[in-house]
Structure formats: structure tokens, C-alpha cells
Design an enzyme around this catalytic site. Structure first.
Site, PDB file in Angstrom:
ATOM      1  N   PRO A 242       0.802  -1.205  -0.194  1.00 11.29           N
ATOM      2  CA  PRO A 242      -0.056   0.048  -0.019  1.00 11.29           C
ATOM      3  C   PRO A 242       0.901   1.169  -0.023  1.00 11.29           C
ATOM      4  CG  PRO A 242       0.198  -0.762   2.227  1.00 11.29           C
ATOM      5  CD  PRO A 242       0.970  -1.826   1.388  1.00 11.29           C
TER       6      PRO A 242
ATOM      7  N   THR B 269       0.103   3.781   2.086  1.00 11.87           N
ATOM      8  CA  THR B 269       0.317   4.739   3.208  1.00 11.87           C
ATOM      9  C   THR B 269       1.363   3.960   4.161  1.00 11.87           C
ATOM     10  OG1 THR B 269      -1.283   2.433   3.863  1.00 11.87           O
ATOM     11  CG2 THR B 269      -2.303   4.637   3.632  1.00 11.87           C
ATOM     12  N   ASN B 270       1.861   2.804   3.931  1.00  8.74           N
ATOM     13  CA  ASN B 270       3.109   2.298   4.832  1.00  8.74           C
ATOM     14  C   ASN B 270       3.903   1.698   3.822  1.00  8.74           C
ATOM     15  OD1 ASN B 270       1.817   2.856   7.387  1.00  8.74           O
ATOM     16  ND2 ASN B 270       0.506   1.214   6.703  1.00  8.74           N
TER      17      ASN B 270
ATOM     18  N   GLY C 163      -6.779  -1.644  -0.398  1.00 11.09           N
ATOM     19  CA  GLY C 163      -8.228  -1.550  -0.370  1.00 11.09           C
ATOM     20  C   GLY C 163      -9.034  -2.690  -0.552  1.00 11.09           C
TER      21      GLY C 163
ATOM     22  N   GLY D 280      -8.436  -6.080   6.492  1.00 11.61           N
ATOM     23  CA  GLY D 280      -9.734  -5.136   6.420  1.00 11.61           C
ATOM     24  C   GLY D 280      -9.461  -3.831   6.748  1.00 11.61           C
TER      25      GLY D 280
ATOM     26  N   CYS E 269      -3.421   1.245   9.379  1.00 12.76           N
ATOM     27  CA  CYS E 269      -4.804   0.783   9.418  1.00 12.76           C
ATOM     28  C   CYS E 269      -5.565   0.772  10.813  1.00 12.76           C
ATOM     29  CB  CYS E 269      -5.190  -0.224   8.665  1.00 12.76           C
ATOM     30  SG  CYS E 269      -4.091  -1.705   9.156  1.00 12.76           S
TER      31      CYS E 269
ATOM     32  N   GLU F  27     -13.556   5.612   8.339  1.00 17.02           N
ATOM     33  CA  GLU F  27     -12.252   5.462   8.242  1.00 17.02           C
ATOM     34  C   GLU F  27     -11.535   6.828   7.735  1.00 17.02           C
ATOM     35  OE1 GLU F  27      -8.794   2.066   7.907  1.00 17.02           O
ATOM     36  OE2 GLU F  27     -10.234   2.490   6.125  1.00 17.02           O
TER      37      GLU F  27
ATOM     38  N   LEU G 125      -2.230  -6.968   9.437  1.00 13.09           N
ATOM     39  CA  LEU G 125      -3.170  -7.509  10.347  1.00 13.09           C
ATOM     40  C   LEU G 125      -4.465  -8.044  10.068  1.00 13.09           C
ATOM     41  CD1 LEU G 125      -2.962  -4.046  12.509  1.00 13.09           C
ATOM     42  CD2 LEU G 125      -1.315  -6.103  12.428  1.00 13.09           C
TER      43      LEU G 125
END
Length: 613
Positions: A137, A139-140, A220, A238, A271, A362, A441
């Protein structure tokens, strides 16, 4: 590029895996790149199967050391390329994914016999899953890429990475740094590779290709669904939307500290980061004062309304990606108001959950919805509503000192990681808690995932189980097989007169009271029977134990309690070859009848079943 400093310019390739992609039609080139890299990865994973534990750990440790050296530079590159996040937070995530993770997995056995039970003679042997397709992703980006490469090589798997299109450069650099270190430590060529021109089509090809063994999908909902639909085993994740409940028994200073640290950690891009505060009213003023002292801005109703179209795109369908990882001051400016430059968090009182209540989504940014409740039961209901809207199975926090409240809520929350007095951001990944360290996760069945674990090398191993025969159970199996064959009228038992034993001498049938008879002796017309208590009836041992005893031929016949609760002295569960049931007992149907059944009984049961709706 020097050993200790990251160059942001194009690099000269040290191996064909990281050579510049050829020109030509973009889609065709991207698809061919997938096939080329998978071919090299396949050869590498076959070679890795022969590596012992020491060689495997030497390679992974070298990768970790390289990742640690470049953590800060990779963080800077990630922020520059993606346009969001915090260099300090991304540096910490890079260190977490390398050094911190290594300290927890370095002693993990992933080669040969990894577990043994000498008493039962069961031995577990590790075998690598094969070639891993890893989707990364934005994001990280660098931390997740390095984490997946490290756990793959620890499990002796090769890995092909598909980077997010907005993070190709930083993800590619991270993979290349670890790959070069692995090669120097003796890893086979092609063990780590990264797509240079990722497209939706090429990522799907990577996930579906016959040489891909397993998928690690972080991204996603659409991406995770595509991974699960690929026909390959896949670990997905998720959405988070983690609520944090602050109970009246909490220490307001500690709770404010934890929540603030969770929000400023790379601006909430993990997340598991908190998305909402569920606040018990008796502690509200003290807690909010502590939050203000840590730089939080409590938004007015007008400011919350101004934020709504910024948080969720027009149409109310999805989160606005432009707010992800941005500073509170930037998000406030997007909404048309100003906050101090050093604001850490925007706290927004919200009226409900779901469409029309944009702050309940979120957000993956330092923006928190705020809900006021009276007591933990209302807090539980509010947290559950948030999880059901978008975060099932992921993470939640409870800030409290009352253990009764903590355990009552934990038993009921639909979250698989529940942090107590810790930020969910760092706690769920195992940084500030005792959970297994992971950048992936699982959310379990509530979140549509196959596991609820923090994913690690153990999930990239096929565990083979070596086990040895238990001769006494093999003897029992043969005795029972012969007994039930005879009951069914099968007289063709050519081996029955020479049944092997486990040192007891001649094979014998053990009947009631320990009486025995040789297998060659014909069964009597009426055998010993044991009663069966009906479901729910009182009595020692229960129906299951009595049925087991009856079918093993032990004990004498005694009355059973009838399904209606009264005594039925002629209702028996009969041992093989035993007495026939009464006509009254046969009338009880499929779940009330006793053994043995006549041909007419069987026809009746089948007929009744076929007529049921």
C-alpha cells in the site's frame, strides 16, 4: 549509491531482477515483466528449499541490517514521493519492520523439524510455501515492503512485490536494498524482485500466475477481493475504523497521551490507528483538557460541518484520499478554517454513524470523531456500531483501570486486537504491546479474512506432520471393522481368524464385564446392551458416554430414560448383533430409534427424510 546513503537518482542494476524495464507497449511490457520475474523467483524458491536454518538466518539478518541503515533515507523518499506522512513516523515504522521484527523472529524455527511431540510421536516439519506475491500500500510503503521481504525469506520463500503506483520509487528502492544485502549473504538470484511499471492488469497477472504460490494483499477492499478471487491462497486485511473507549475509571492523562501518540505516529496512516473516541461523560472534561494540553483542537459544530465534504467525497461513498496522512492544519485549511501550526489532532463531535455522518468513516489521518456515552454498556454499543460500519474484526482500544469493564467489553467487541491503555496504532502492530510484530493484520471472518492473526513467517510455511502408527489403535480399528461387517451380514472375512495383535496373543473380542471370545467364535443372537439416556435427560456420564459404552459392547442392559422424561424399561441402545428394538421404540423415528435397524426401518427413515421441506 554508497553503502550507507540512499541515492534518489536511477541506479545502475546489480542484477537483472532490478534492471530497467524495456520499452514498448506499456501493458505488454508490464505483463512480460511479471512473467520474467516470476520465472527467476521460481528458480530461487527451489534453491531456497535446500538452505538450512543457519544459512537462512544469515541472509535475513543481513537484510535487516541493510534496512536499518537506510531507514531514515527511505522514510524521506516515501514522504517525498507520496506527498504525505511524517519522516519521523516512517523512520520508526521502517525500524519496526526490520530490527524490531527481527528480534522477535530470529529464534523462530522455519527449517526442518520445528516442533516435536515424542510421547505421541508426532513431528512437525517446515516446508516453504513457495513464491509469494506481495501487494504494497501507499500508506506504509517502505515498511510494509521490507517487512514482507523479511518474513518471506525467513520462511525460505521467494517474493515478487507489486508496489502501489504512487510509491513505485520508494518501494523499489527498499526491495533493492534488501535484495543486494541478501545476495551478499548467499541468497539465490531472483529471491526478491519488484515490478517497475505496476498496473491493475499486471498485478492481477502476478496474483493469478501458475508460479505464484501465495498472496500477501495489503490495500483497499477491491484489491483484497481480487486476491481472494485469484484462485490462489491469500492473506488479506480489512479496514480499521478503530474506536477507542475512554472509561470513567481511566487515567485521563495516560489516555490523552496514548491517543495523541497514536495520531502523530506518521499522521495516523496505519490501518489500526484510532478513528473515533467513545468518551464516558464523567471523565469527559478532564480528558479533553488533557488532549488540549497535547495540542488537540476541539472543533466547533460549524467546523465539523465544514470538514464533512472534505472527509468524504461527494456522493458519500468513499473517504477522500487527499486527506490521508496530512497534518491537521492542512486538513483544516482544506475545510476553510485555521488551527495552530503545531496542532496534533482535530477532535470532531459527531451525532451518529454511517452515511450522512462523515466523521464516522475511516479517515487515516489525525482526525477523530467524538461520541459521548454514559457508562461502559453504552460505550460498548457505540464502539460496536462503529466497527460494524467499517472495521469488523480489526482493532479497538479500552482506556480503563476497572478490569471488570475491560474484560466485559473485550468479550463482546467484534475486534481481534483489543489494546488496553495503549494506542491502537502502535499497539495492534505489536510495537507497544506483546502482540506478534506485523505490518499485516488479519481481521478474521468478521472482516472477510481467513485468519485473525498478525501475519508472520509462520503463515508462509506449509507444516508437514510426520507421525508413527499406534499399533493398539490399528488393532481396535480392525476389531471394530470386523464386528460391524458381521452385524451387516458380511460373512466374507478371510483374515478374521488371524487378526494381528499388539502383543496380547490371540486376538479376542472383549465383551461385557471383561469377558472374551476368539474372533472365530460366531456372534450370539443376542448381545449385551447398554441403555441410552435421551438428550437433556439427567444421569451420570450423559448420553454420549452411554452410547460409546453400548457400541463397545460393555456392561449389562438397564432401563433408559425415555425422551419424554419417564422410565422406558424396554428402550435400549443395542451392541452389534444385539437384541431387536421394540415396535414402540422404532416409532420414535430417525433421531429416537435404536439399533439395529431392520430393512423396513431404513426404508421408513429415508421416506420420511425425502418428505421433509
Amino acid at each position: 549509491m554508497s553503502d550507507n546513503r540512499l541515492s534518489l537518482s536511477p541506479m545502475a542494476p546489480t542484477d537483472s531482477v532490478f534492471a530497467p524495464s524495456r520499452g514498448g507497449d506499456g501493458d505488454l511490457v508490464a505483463l512480460q515483466e511479471v512473467r520474467d520475474l516470476l520465472g527467476k523467483a521460481r528458480a530461487a524458491r527451489l534453491a531456497l528449499e535446500d538452505y538450512d536454518q543457519a544459512a537462512t538466518d544469515r541472509i535475513v539478518e543481513a537484510m535487516v541490517e541493510a534496512g536499518v541503515r537506510h531507514s531514515f533515507d527511505l522514510a524521506k523518499l516515501a514522504v517525498a514521493e507520496s506527498g504525505f506522512g511524517v519522516v519521523a513516523g516512517k523512520t520508526l515504522k521502517n525500524l519496526f519492520s526490520t530490527e524490531f521484527t527481527w528480534q522477535h523472529i530470529k529464534d523462530m524455527k522455519t527449517v526442518g523439524v520445528i516442533n516435536r511431540d515424542d510421547e505421541r510421536r508426532v513431528y512437525e516439519i517446515a516446508h516453504p510455501a513457495g513464491t509469494v506475491a506481495a501487494v504494497i500500500p501507499i500508506t506504509n510503503p517502505t515498511s510494509t515492503a521490507m517487512f514482507k521481504c523479511i518474513i518471506a525469506l525467513k520462511a525460505r520463500c521467494s517474493i515478487v512485490v507489486s508496489p502501489h503506483p504512487r510509491g513505485v520509487a520508494c518501494i523499489y528502492e527498499a526491495c533493492k536494498i534488501l535484495y543486494e544485502a541478501a545476495l551478499r549473504a548467499g541468497a539465490p538470484e531472483g529471491c526478491i524482485s519488484c515490478l517497475t511499471k505496476p498496473t491493475l492488469q499486471s498485478t492481477n497477472e502476478l496474483m493469478r500466475h501458475r508460479w505464484t504460490s501465495l498472496i500477501l494483499a495489503t490495500g483497499g477492499a477491491g484489491l483484497v477481493t481480487a486476491a481472494y478471487s485469484s484462485g490462489k491462497p491469500a492473506f488479506g486485511v480489512g479496514p480499521g475504523n478503530s474506536p477507542a473507549y475512554v472509561d470513567r475509571s481511566a487515567d485521563p492523562k495516560r489516555a490523552a497521551r496514548a491517543l495523541t501518540l497514536g495520531q502523530v505516529f506518521d499522521n495516523g496512516t496505519i490501518c489500526s490507528s484510532e478513528q473515533s473516541i467513545v468518551l464516558d461523560r464523567p471523565i469527559a472534561n478532564a480528558f479533553l483538557d488533557e488532549m488540549r494540553g497535547r495540542g488537540a483542537h476541539i472543533c466547533t459544530e460549524a467546523e465539523v460541518d465544514a470538514l464533512r465534504p472534505v472527509i468524504v467525497e461527494a456522493g458519500g461513498g468513499r473517504q477522500n484520499p487527499d486527506i490521508v496522512g496530512q497534518y491537521p492544519r492542512v486538513i483544516a485549511e482544506m475545510a476553510g478554517f485555521q488551527v495552530p501550526h503545531d496542532t496534533t489532532t482535530l477532535i470532531c463531535p459527531e451525532r451518529g454513524v454511517g452515511r450522512g455522518y462523515e466523521l464516522s468513516y475511516e479517515k487515516l489521518s489525525p482526525v477523530l470523531a467524538l461520541y459521548a456515552v454514559d457508562g461502559w454498556k453504552e460505550g460498548l454499543a457505540q464502539a460496536e456500531e462503529l466497527l460494524h460500519f467499517g472495521g469488523m474484526g480489526h482493532s479497538s482500544a479500552i482506556h480503563a483501570t476497572d478490569e471488570r469493564v475491560i474484560f466485559q467489553m473485550a468479550e463482546r467487541l467484534h475486534a481481534n486486537r483489543i489494546m488496553v491503555n495503549s494506542p491502537t496504532t502502535q499497539g495492534a502492530i505489536g510495537y507497544t504491546t506483546g502482540l506478534f510484530p506485523s505490518m499485516m493484520l488479519g481481521c478474521g471472518t468478521p472482516g472477510g479474512n481467513v485468519v485473525s492473526d498478525n501475519i508472520g513467517p509462520q503463515h508462509l510455511i506449509n507444516t508437514k506432520r510426520l507421525t508413527f502408527v499406534r499399533d493398539e489403535m490399528l488393532d481396535e480399528n480392525e476389531r471394530n471393522d470386523i464386528s460391524y461387517r458381521r452385524q451387516a451380514g458380511d460373512t466374507q472375512l478371510p483374515w478374521a481368524s488371524s487378526v494381528p495383535t499388539s502383543g496380547r496373543g490371540k486376538a479376542e473380542f472383549v465383551g461385557a464385564g471383561g469377558s472374551t471370545r476368539p474372533w472365530s467364535t460366531p456372534l450370539p443372537k443376542a448381545a449385551e446392551a447398554r441403555p441410552v439416556r435421551a438428550a437433556g435427560g439427567a444421569g451420570d456420564g450423559g448420553s454420549a458416554g452411554r452410547v460409546s459404552a453400548a457400541l463397545s459392547g460393555g456392561g449389562g442392559a438397564t432401563p433408559a430414560t425415555a425422551p419424554g422424561g419417564g422410565d422406558s424399561s424396554n428402550l435400549y441402545r443395542v451392541a452389534p448383533g444385539g437384541v431387536a428394538p421394540t415396535s414402540a421404540s422404532r416409532e420414535r423415528g430417525a433421531f429416537g430409534s435404536v439399533l439395529p435397524l431392520t430393512e423396513r426401518d431404513i426404508e421408513t427413515i429415508i421416506s420420511r427424510a425425502s418428505k421433509r421441506p
